[in-house]
Design an enzyme around this catalytic site. Structure first.
Site, PDB file in Angstrom:
ATOM      1  N   SER A 144       0.645  -1.238   0.072  1.00  0.00           N
ATOM      2  CA  SER A 144      -0.156   0.047   0.016  1.00  0.00           C
ATOM      3  C   SER A 144       1.067   1.241  -0.144  1.00  0.00           C
ATOM      4  O   SER A 144       1.697   1.278   0.907  1.00  0.00           O
ATOM      5  CB  SER A 144      -0.868   0.183   1.090  1.00  0.00           C
ATOM      6  OG  SER A 144      -1.716   1.080   1.349  1.00  0.00           O
ATOM      7  N   LYS A 169      -1.048  -0.861  -4.258  1.00  0.00           N
ATOM      8  CA  LYS A 169      -2.373   0.039  -3.975  1.00  0.00           C
ATOM      9  C   LYS A 169      -1.847   1.378  -3.661  1.00  0.00           C
ATOM     10  O   LYS A 169      -0.932   1.687  -2.940  1.00  0.00           O
ATOM     11  CB  LYS A 169      -2.963  -0.637  -2.718  1.00  0.00           C
ATOM     12  CG  LYS A 169      -3.971   0.181  -1.991  1.00  0.00           C
ATOM     13  CD  LYS A 169      -4.723  -0.536  -1.044  1.00  0.00           C
ATOM     14  CE  LYS A 169      -5.169   0.504   0.138  1.00  0.00           C
ATOM     15  NZ  LYS A 169      -6.133  -0.086   1.300  1.00  0.00           N
ATOM     16  N   LYS A 171      -2.907   5.326  -2.885  1.00  0.00           N
ATOM     17  CA  LYS A 171      -4.082   6.210  -2.224  1.00  0.00           C
ATOM     18  C   LYS A 171      -4.136   7.392  -3.064  1.00  0.00           C
ATOM     19  O   LYS A 171      -3.411   8.289  -3.480  1.00  0.00           O
ATOM     20  CB  LYS A 171      -3.190   6.980  -0.798  1.00  0.00           C
ATOM     21  CG  LYS A 171      -3.111   5.679   0.376  1.00  0.00           C
ATOM     22  CD  LYS A 171      -4.144   4.952   0.661  1.00  0.00           C
ATOM     23  CE  LYS A 171      -4.136   4.422   1.976  1.00  0.00           C
ATOM     24  NZ  LYS A 171      -5.235   3.683   2.253  1.00  0.00           N
ATOM     25  N   ASP A 196      -7.196   3.638  -3.392  1.00  0.00           N
ATOM     26  CA  ASP A 196      -8.017   3.699  -2.113  1.00  0.00           C
ATOM     27  C   ASP A 196      -8.050   5.226  -1.936  1.00  0.00           C
ATOM     28  O   ASP A 196      -7.287   5.685  -1.674  1.00  0.00           O
ATOM     29  CB  ASP A 196      -7.027   2.844  -0.976  1.00  0.00           C
ATOM     30  CG  ASP A 196      -7.902   2.909   0.051  1.00  0.00           C
ATOM     31  OD1 ASP A 196      -9.087   3.208   0.280  1.00  0.00           O
ATOM     32  OD2 ASP A 196      -7.520   2.416   1.227  1.00  0.00           O
ATOM     33  N   GLU A 221     -11.275   1.685  -4.034  1.00  0.00           N
ATOM     34  CA  GLU A 221     -11.488   1.262  -2.607  1.00  0.00           C
ATOM     35  C   GLU A 221     -12.167   2.364  -1.997  1.00  0.00           C
ATOM     36  O   GLU A 221     -11.661   3.557  -1.912  1.00  0.00           O
ATOM     37  CB  GLU A 221     -10.530   1.040  -1.735  1.00  0.00           C
ATOM     38  CG  GLU A 221     -10.585   0.352  -0.524  1.00  0.00           C
ATOM     39  CD  GLU A 221      -9.137  -0.165   0.252  1.00  0.00           C
ATOM     40  OE1 GLU A 221      -8.157  -0.437  -0.449  1.00  0.00           O
ATOM     41  OE2 GLU A 221      -9.338  -0.532   1.434  1.00  0.00           O
ATOM     42  N   ASP A 246     -14.074  -0.645   2.417  1.00  0.00           N
ATOM     43  CA  ASP A 246     -13.370  -1.104   3.755  1.00  0.00           C
ATOM     44  C   ASP A 246     -13.997  -0.434   4.573  1.00  0.00           C
ATOM     45  O   ASP A 246     -14.779  -0.941   5.472  1.00  0.00           O
ATOM     46  CB  ASP A 246     -11.879   0.006   3.250  1.00  0.00           C
ATOM     47  CG  ASP A 246     -11.052   0.054   4.447  1.00  0.00           C
ATOM     48  OD1 ASP A 246     -11.379  -0.671   5.577  1.00  0.00           O
ATOM     49  OD2 ASP A 246      -9.897   0.470   4.416  1.00  0.00           O
ATOM     50  N   LYS A 276     -10.609  -6.424   7.092  1.00  0.00           N
ATOM     51  CA  LYS A 276      -9.792  -6.009   7.982  1.00  0.00           C
ATOM     52  C   LYS A 276     -10.144  -6.714   9.462  1.00  0.00           C
ATOM     53  O   LYS A 276     -11.162  -5.920  10.075  1.00  0.00           O
ATOM     54  CB  LYS A 276      -9.612  -4.486   8.274  1.00  0.00           C
ATOM     55  CG  LYS A 276      -8.844  -3.771   7.272  1.00  0.00           C
ATOM     56  CD  LYS A 276      -8.627  -2.431   7.241  1.00  0.00           C
ATOM     57  CE  LYS A 276      -7.978  -1.805   6.263  1.00  0.00           C
ATOM     58  NZ  LYS A 276      -8.028  -0.293   6.326  1.00  0.00           N
ATOM     59  N   GLY A 304      -4.473  -3.999   5.539  1.00  0.00           N
ATOM     60  CA  GLY A 304      -3.791  -3.562   6.933  1.00  0.00           C
ATOM     61  C   GLY A 304      -4.038  -2.505   7.080  1.00  0.00           C
ATOM     62  O   GLY A 304      -4.865  -1.518   6.716  1.00  0.00           O
TER      63      GLY A 304
HETATM   64  O1  OSB Z   1      -7.527   2.273   4.053  1.00  0.00           O
HETATM   65  O2  OSB Z   1      -6.392   0.598   3.856  1.00  0.00           O
HETATM   66  C1  OSB Z   1      -6.521   1.647   4.484  1.00  0.00           C
HETATM   67  C2  OSB Z   1      -3.643   1.987   6.733  1.00  0.00           C
HETATM   68  C3  OSB Z   1      -4.258   2.792   7.738  1.00  0.00           C
HETATM   69  C4  OSB Z   1      -5.552   2.918   7.750  1.00  0.00           C
HETATM   70  C5  OSB Z   1      -6.259   2.680   6.482  1.00  0.00           C
HETATM   71  C6  OSB Z   1      -5.385   2.011   5.641  1.00  0.00           C
HETATM   72  C7  OSB Z   1      -4.339   1.822   5.773  1.00  0.00           C
HETATM   73  C8  OSB Z   1      -3.404   1.277   4.454  1.00  0.00           C
HETATM   74  C9  OSB Z   1      -2.189   0.713   4.853  1.00  0.00           C
HETATM   75  O3  OSB Z   1      -3.822   1.257   3.350  1.00  0.00           O
HETATM   76  C10 OSB Z   1      -2.220  -0.952   4.633  1.00  0.00           C
HETATM   77  C11 OSB Z   1      -1.293  -1.589   5.321  1.00  0.00           C
HETATM   78  O4  OSB Z   1      -1.234  -1.908   6.550  1.00  0.00           O
HETATM   79  O5  OSB Z   1      -0.591  -2.437   4.739  1.00  0.00           O
HETATM   80 MG    MG Z   2      -8.726   1.426   2.816  1.00  0.00          MG
END
Ligand code: OSB
Ligand code: MG
Length: 385
Positions: A144, A169, A171, A196, A221, A246, A276, A304
């Protein structure tokens, strides 16, 4: 199994990220994590991480103050009362029953449940993946990327691809979306690419997402607000790219509601759910969601939360479930997320594949001296059998 819980403690551990992680809801450089430790009358200790963030910007109750209040005021006292009345808490279902009356508090509950799973794994001598019905030892994982600029995202993507990861992935948020996704796609035409938005879009600007529809993305996402599953199902009708939930999913019931809405729109093949475990109150609920989704042919993956190596190890064990089809979040391309982690459980992926060893959650893998040095106990409840 004659087990009783003798003590529940909560520890807070400060963690420093190797590099800042940016999302639509903010940038984090440090985290402050509660860990639940359960001790039993027969001398076992189990640990559950609660992957909190510094504030409730990602979603409600994800901050440490909220989690600590729920644990201290309601959840741990409920466990204590339940054990006093029944004599013992000998199973995960009994533990969950003890605090089932508490609405919400999914993250807080998940930490208690995770600590108990660790104990069950030690007692039975079975690795978590096996306890959870896992059948796969090896599966693909991804990274991510939370970068602030296109250059930064491309740099992290390049590092990840060089390490062999085949799934990225990225952001996004309004104004940092089409261009960054297009650039990543141009540089890496063959990777599984997903984005995401962390609920940054609204009815006024979600149409920007249609500009992503020709980039061969695996999924988009959580574009919209977390409590609006209906609106997500409606925009999904107008996007070829699957929409992944999510923040909207806290329970099996939420997953069932989403499936019903997408089914009504004849778009079930374009619903994906990010499971999650801490966001759905723990692994037991996460298993129920994975099984339900597979029945409905809704694809799932394990997300995660910038977890420590302990939380990641548990999630990776969970990824052994054959029902989970898509690659989950492994680590940032730099390797581990933190400058110093609570435990040294090796979690290296080779060529984008992670292989589960035998040792995770057999008790011995947890580095107690390091954990105690890094954090401090902030709450303690002694229980009578
Ligand atoms: O939206 O998936 C998410 C980290 C903190 C809070 C929300 C998200 C995330 C990540 C990190 O995208 C994913 C990871 O821990 O590898
Ligand atoms: Mg997410």
């Amino acid at each position: 199994m004659q087990t009783s819980i003798s003590r529940i403690t909560v520890h807070r551990v400060p963690l420093r990220l190797q590099q800042p992680f940016t999302t639509s809801f903010g940038t984090y450089e440090t985290l402050d994590r509660p860990f639940v430790v359960i001790e039993t009358s027969d001398g076992l200790r189990g640990v559950g991480e609660i992957p909190t963030l510094l504030d409730p910007a990602y979603k409600a109750e994800v901050d440490a103050p909220a989690v600590l209040t729920s644990l201290r005021e309601f959840i741990v006292p409920s466990v204590e009362r339940f054990q006093r009345e029944r004599g013992q808490i000998d199973s995960i279902p009994a533990l969950r029953e003890s605090y089932a009356w508490v609405k919400g508090a999914v993250f807080a509950k998940s930490g208690v449940e995770a600590a108990m799973w660790d104990i069950v794994a030690q007692r039975t001598g079975e690795p978590l993946w096996q306890l959870w019905g896992g059948e796969r030892r090896t599966f693909p994982v991804g990274v991510s990327i939370g970068g602030k600029t296109i250059a930064q995202v491309l740099d992290l993507a390049e590092q990840a691809v060089a390490l062999g990861y085949g799934r990225l992935k990225v952001k996004i948020w309004p104004g940092f979306d089409e261009e960054v996704a297009r650039e990543v796609r141009r540089c890496f035409p063959d990777v599984l690419l997903q984005v995401d938005a962390n609920s940054a879009y609204t009815m006024a600007n979600w149409r920007r997402l249609q500009m992503l529809d020709d980039l061969d993305l695996l999924l988009i996402e959580q574009p919209l607000f977390e409590d609006d599953i209906v609106l997500h199902s409606e925009i999904s009708r107008e996007l070829r790219t699957p929409v992944c939930l999510d923040e909207s999913i806290h329970s099996l019931r939420d997953a069932q509601a989403a499936a019903a809405l997408w089914e009504r729109n004849d778009a079930l093949d374009r619903l994906i759910i990010n499971i999650k475990p801490p966001r759905v109150s723990g692994f037991a609920e996460a298993i129920a969601i994975a099984l339900f989704c597979q029945e409905k042919s809704v694809r799932t993956w394990i997300g995660g939360m910038l977890d420590s190596a302990w939380g990641k190890a548990m999630n990776l064990n969970f990824n052994g479930l054959p029902e989970i089809e898509l690659p989950g979040d492994h680590f940032s391309p730099g390797g581990a997320y933190f400058v110093e982690d609570v435990t040294e459980t090796p979690l290296v992926a080779e060529s984008g594949q992670f292989a589960l060893g035998d040792g995770i959650s057999a008790g011995s893998a947890f580095d107690w001296p390091r954990f105690e040095r890094m954090g401090e106990m902030v709450y303690r409840m002694d229980l009578n059998a």
